[in-house]
Design a protein around this motif. Structure first.
Motif, mmCIF file in Angstrom:
data_model
loop_
_atom_site.group_PDB
_atom_site.id
_atom_site.type_symbol
_atom_site.label_atom_id
_atom_site.label_comp_id
_atom_site.label_asym_id
_atom_site.label_seq_id
_atom_site.Cartn_x
_atom_site.Cartn_y
_atom_site.Cartn_z
ATOM 1 N N GLY A 1 -14.315 4.063 4.986
ATOM 2 C CA GLY A 1 -14.300 5.461 5.037
ATOM 3 C C GLY A 1 -13.165 6.254 4.329
ATOM 4 N N GLY A 2 -12.512 5.637 3.356
ATOM 5 C CA GLY A 2 -11.478 6.254 2.698
ATOM 6 C C GLY A 2 -11.538 6.363 1.727
ATOM 7 N N TYR A 3 -10.838 6.442 0.000
ATOM 8 C CA TYR A 3 -10.817 6.353 -0.562
ATOM 9 C C TYR A 3 -9.433 5.604 -1.283
ATOM 10 C CZ TYR A 3 -11.415 9.024 -5.815
ATOM 11 O OH TYR A 3 -11.229 8.531 -6.799
ATOM 12 N N SER A 4 -9.476 4.650 -2.385
ATOM 13 C CA SER A 4 -8.438 3.603 -3.208
ATOM 14 C C SER A 4 -8.633 2.961 -3.965
ATOM 15 C CB SER A 4 -8.566 2.809 -1.675
ATOM 16 O OG SER A 4 -9.286 1.926 -1.591
ATOM 17 N N GLY A 5 -7.857 2.952 -4.235
ATOM 18 C CA GLY A 5 -8.141 1.947 -5.839
ATOM 19 C C GLY A 5 -7.123 0.585 -6.386
ATOM 20 N N TYR A 6 -6.536 0.160 -6.692
ATOM 21 C CA TYR A 6 -6.227 -0.582 -7.113
ATOM 22 C C TYR A 6 -4.589 -1.396 -8.428
ATOM 23 C CZ TYR A 6 -6.589 -2.834 -2.343
ATOM 24 O OH TYR A 6 -7.037 -3.733 -1.127
ATOM 25 N N PHE A 7 -3.278 -1.537 -8.531
ATOM 26 C CA PHE A 7 -2.644 -0.830 -10.113
ATOM 27 C C PHE A 7 -1.962 -2.426 -9.752
ATOM 28 C CE2 PHE A 7 0.558 1.689 -7.631
ATOM 29 C CZ PHE A 7 1.688 0.841 -8.188
ATOM 30 N N TYR B 1 -8.669 9.705 8.273
ATOM 31 C CA TYR B 1 -8.826 9.477 9.241
ATOM 32 C C TYR B 1 -7.466 9.412 10.364
ATOM 33 C CZ TYR B 1 -14.061 7.637 8.109
ATOM 34 O OH TYR B 1 -14.173 8.202 7.781
ATOM 35 N N GLU B 2 -6.249 9.003 9.592
ATOM 36 C CA GLU B 2 -5.095 9.150 10.552
ATOM 37 C C GLU B 2 -3.794 9.178 8.990
ATOM 38 O OE1 GLU B 2 -2.051 7.988 13.363
ATOM 39 O OE2 GLU B 2 -4.905 7.566 13.008
ATOM 40 N N ASP B 3 -3.014 9.791 9.526
ATOM 41 C CA ASP B 3 -1.555 10.544 8.099
ATOM 42 C C ASP B 3 -0.872 9.072 8.216
ATOM 43 O OD1 ASP B 3 -0.467 12.066 6.795
ATOM 44 O OD2 ASP B 3 0.490 13.069 7.943
ATOM 45 N N LEU B 4 -1.325 8.264 6.913
ATOM 46 C CA LEU B 4 0.055 7.027 6.866
ATOM 47 C C LEU B 4 1.205 7.672 5.713
ATOM 48 C CD1 LEU B 4 -2.413 4.356 7.000
ATOM 49 C CD2 LEU B 4 -0.882 4.827 9.023
ATOM 50 N N HIS C 1 2.739 -7.732 -8.710
ATOM 51 C CA HIS C 1 2.480 -7.159 -7.867
ATOM 52 C C HIS C 1 0.926 -6.428 -7.516
ATOM 53 C CE1 HIS C 1 6.104 -9.890 -6.650
ATOM 54 N NE2 HIS C 1 6.640 -9.057 -7.511
ATOM 55 N N TYR C 2 0.714 -6.787 -6.593
ATOM 56 C CA TYR C 2 -0.566 -5.601 -6.254
ATOM 57 C C TYR C 2 -0.147 -4.752 -5.087
ATOM 58 C CZ TYR C 2 -3.365 -8.756 -8.729
ATOM 59 O OH TYR C 2 -4.038 -10.503 -9.876
ATOM 60 N N TRP C 3 -0.893 -3.595 -6.323
ATOM 61 C CA TRP C 3 -0.445 -2.278 -5.012
ATOM 62 C C TRP C 3 -2.184 -0.968 -5.207
ATOM 63 C CZ3 TRP C 3 3.967 0.303 -3.115
ATOM 64 C CH2 TRP C 3 5.343 -0.038 -3.427
ATOM 65 N N GLU C 4 -1.939 -1.113 -3.563
ATOM 66 C CA GLU C 4 -2.831 -0.280 -3.210
ATOM 67 C C GLU C 4 -2.856 1.294 -3.591
ATOM 68 O OE1 GLU C 4 -6.906 -0.096 -0.010
ATOM 69 O OE2 GLU C 4 -5.113 -0.428 0.985
ATOM 70 N N VAL C 5 -3.572 1.872 -3.733
ATOM 71 C CA VAL C 5 -3.060 3.236 -3.301
ATOM 72 C C VAL C 5 -4.579 3.952 -2.907
ATOM 73 C CG1 VAL C 5 -2.662 5.635 -5.024
ATOM 74 C CG2 VAL C 5 -1.621 3.754 -5.653
ATOM 75 N N ALA D 1 0.772 -0.818 0.364
ATOM 76 C CA ALA D 1 -0.088 0.189 -0.041
ATOM 77 C C ALA D 1 0.905 0.981 0.168
ATOM 78 C CB ALA D 1 -1.488 0.073 1.571
ATOM 79 N N HIS D 2 0.437 2.164 -0.731
ATOM 80 C CA HIS D 2 1.053 3.474 -0.643
ATOM 81 C C HIS D 2 0.195 4.760 -0.078
ATOM 82 C CE1 HIS D 2 3.596 6.723 -1.885
ATOM 83 N NE2 HIS D 2 2.960 7.506 -2.796
ATOM 84 N N ASN D 3 0.283 4.772 0.638
ATOM 85 C CA ASN D 3 -1.255 6.282 1.379
ATOM 86 C C ASN D 3 -0.433 7.334 0.637
ATOM 87 O OD1 ASN D 3 -3.151 4.910 3.593
ATOM 88 N ND2 ASN D 3 -1.019 4.152 3.208
ATOM 89 N N VAL D 4 -1.310 8.315 0.444
ATOM 90 C CA VAL D 4 -0.736 9.938 0.059
ATOM 91 C C VAL D 4 -1.928 10.475 1.127
ATOM 92 C CG1 VAL D 4 -0.396 9.473 -2.108
ATOM 93 C CG2 VAL D 4 -2.473 9.445 -2.217
ATOM 94 N N ALA D 5 -1.953 12.425 0.257
ATOM 95 C CA ALA D 5 -2.510 12.886 1.513
ATOM 96 C C ALA D 5 -4.190 13.247 1.383
ATOM 97 C CB ALA D 5 -1.555 14.404 2.078
ATOM 98 N N SER D 6 -4.437 13.180 -0.259
ATOM 99 C CA SER D 6 -5.897 13.480 -0.812
ATOM 100 C C SER D 6 -6.078 12.413 -1.769
ATOM 101 C CB SER D 6 -5.877 14.919 -1.795
ATOM 102 O OG SER D 6 -4.219 15.313 -2.721
ATOM 103 N N LYS D 7 -7.657 12.662 -1.621
ATOM 104 C CA LYS D 7 -8.412 11.905 -3.045
ATOM 105 C C LYS D 7 -7.811 12.339 -4.180
ATOM 106 C CE LYS D 7 -12.577 11.035 -0.743
ATOM 107 N NZ LYS D 7 -13.585 12.284 -0.400
ATOM 108 N N SER D 8 -7.106 13.342 -4.242
ATOM 109 C CA SER D 8 -6.601 13.754 -5.990
ATOM 110 C C SER D 8 -5.569 12.993 -6.268
ATOM 111 C CB SER D 8 -6.726 15.485 -6.236
ATOM 112 O OG SER D 8 -5.740 16.255 -5.332
ATOM 113 N N GLU D 9 -4.578 12.909 -5.222
ATOM 114 C CA GLU D 9 -3.626 12.480 -4.980
ATOM 115 C C GLU D 9 -3.389 10.262 -5.648
ATOM 116 O OE1 GLU D 9 0.154 13.175 -2.894
ATOM 117 O OE2 GLU D 9 -1.219 14.623 -2.312
ATOM 118 N N VAL D 10 -3.735 10.832 -4.814
ATOM 119 C CA VAL D 10 -4.821 8.712 -5.703
ATOM 120 C C VAL D 10 -4.754 8.480 -7.354
ATOM 121 C CG1 VAL D 10 -6.352 7.102 -5.278
ATOM 122 C CG2 VAL D 10 -5.984 8.198 -3.283
ATOM 123 N N ASP D 11 -5.862 9.037 -6.927
ATOM 124 C CA ASP D 11 -5.833 9.087 -8.593
ATOM 125 C C ASP D 11 -4.792 9.901 -9.346
ATOM 126 O OD1 ASP D 11 -8.638 9.087 -8.399
ATOM 127 O OD2 ASP D 11 -9.120 11.010 -8.568
#
Length: 134
Positions: free
Chosen positions: A109-115, A130-133, A121-125, A76-86
């Motif tokens: 409650g978050g926002y995510s997608g997978y590539f 709720y938590e700054d990761l 290898h599967y990655w979630e973005v 998983a790669h966590n980012v600071a906003s929905k637009s960064e996920v995209d």
């Protein structure tokens, strides 16, 4: 024991292709290492290593499985906003990844997608409100 994962090693079939994907495609900082057929990326708090799948199996002392499919592991790669996920999903796909699940509101409650990277290898973005990761 300190609760920390120091290095995540991905077994890959094509080391050059995988290294290009992570270095050039995703822009991860490659660590210059002249020690053989392995690639390292120095990340914040951990390292990512790419190592030929057969050599990794030999190092562990196991046989390489011919079974393809889901290994039961995602990264998983966590980012600071929905637009960064995209943006990260778009960047990964333009570098050769396959979009597996477009970004959407998640059940938690978050926002995510997978590539899936070029080696499978599967990655979630994800964006976690709720938590700054990051």
């Amino acid at each position: 024991m300190k609760p920390k994962i120091s290095i995540i090693t991905l077994g890959v079939d094509d080391l050059d292709r995988a290294t290009r994907f992570y270095a050039e495609g995703l822009g991860l900082p490659k660590y210059v290492f002249d020690g053989g057929d392995i690639s390292f990326f120095s990340l914040e708090g951990t390292w990512l290593a790419l190592y030929p799948r057969e050599a990794l199996a030999k190092d562990i002392g196991i046989a390489v499985s011919d079974q393809a499919g889901f290994s039961g592991i995602t990264l998983a790669h966590n980012v600071a906003s929905k637009s960064e996920v995209d943006a990260v999903l778009k960047q990964a796909v333009s570098a050769g990844a396959v979009l597996v699940k477009p970004a959407a509101e998640a059940f938690w409650g978050g926002y995510s997608g997978y590539f899936q990277d070029p080696e499978g290898h599967y990655w979630e973005v994800a964006y976690n409100p709720y938590e700054d990761l990051t």
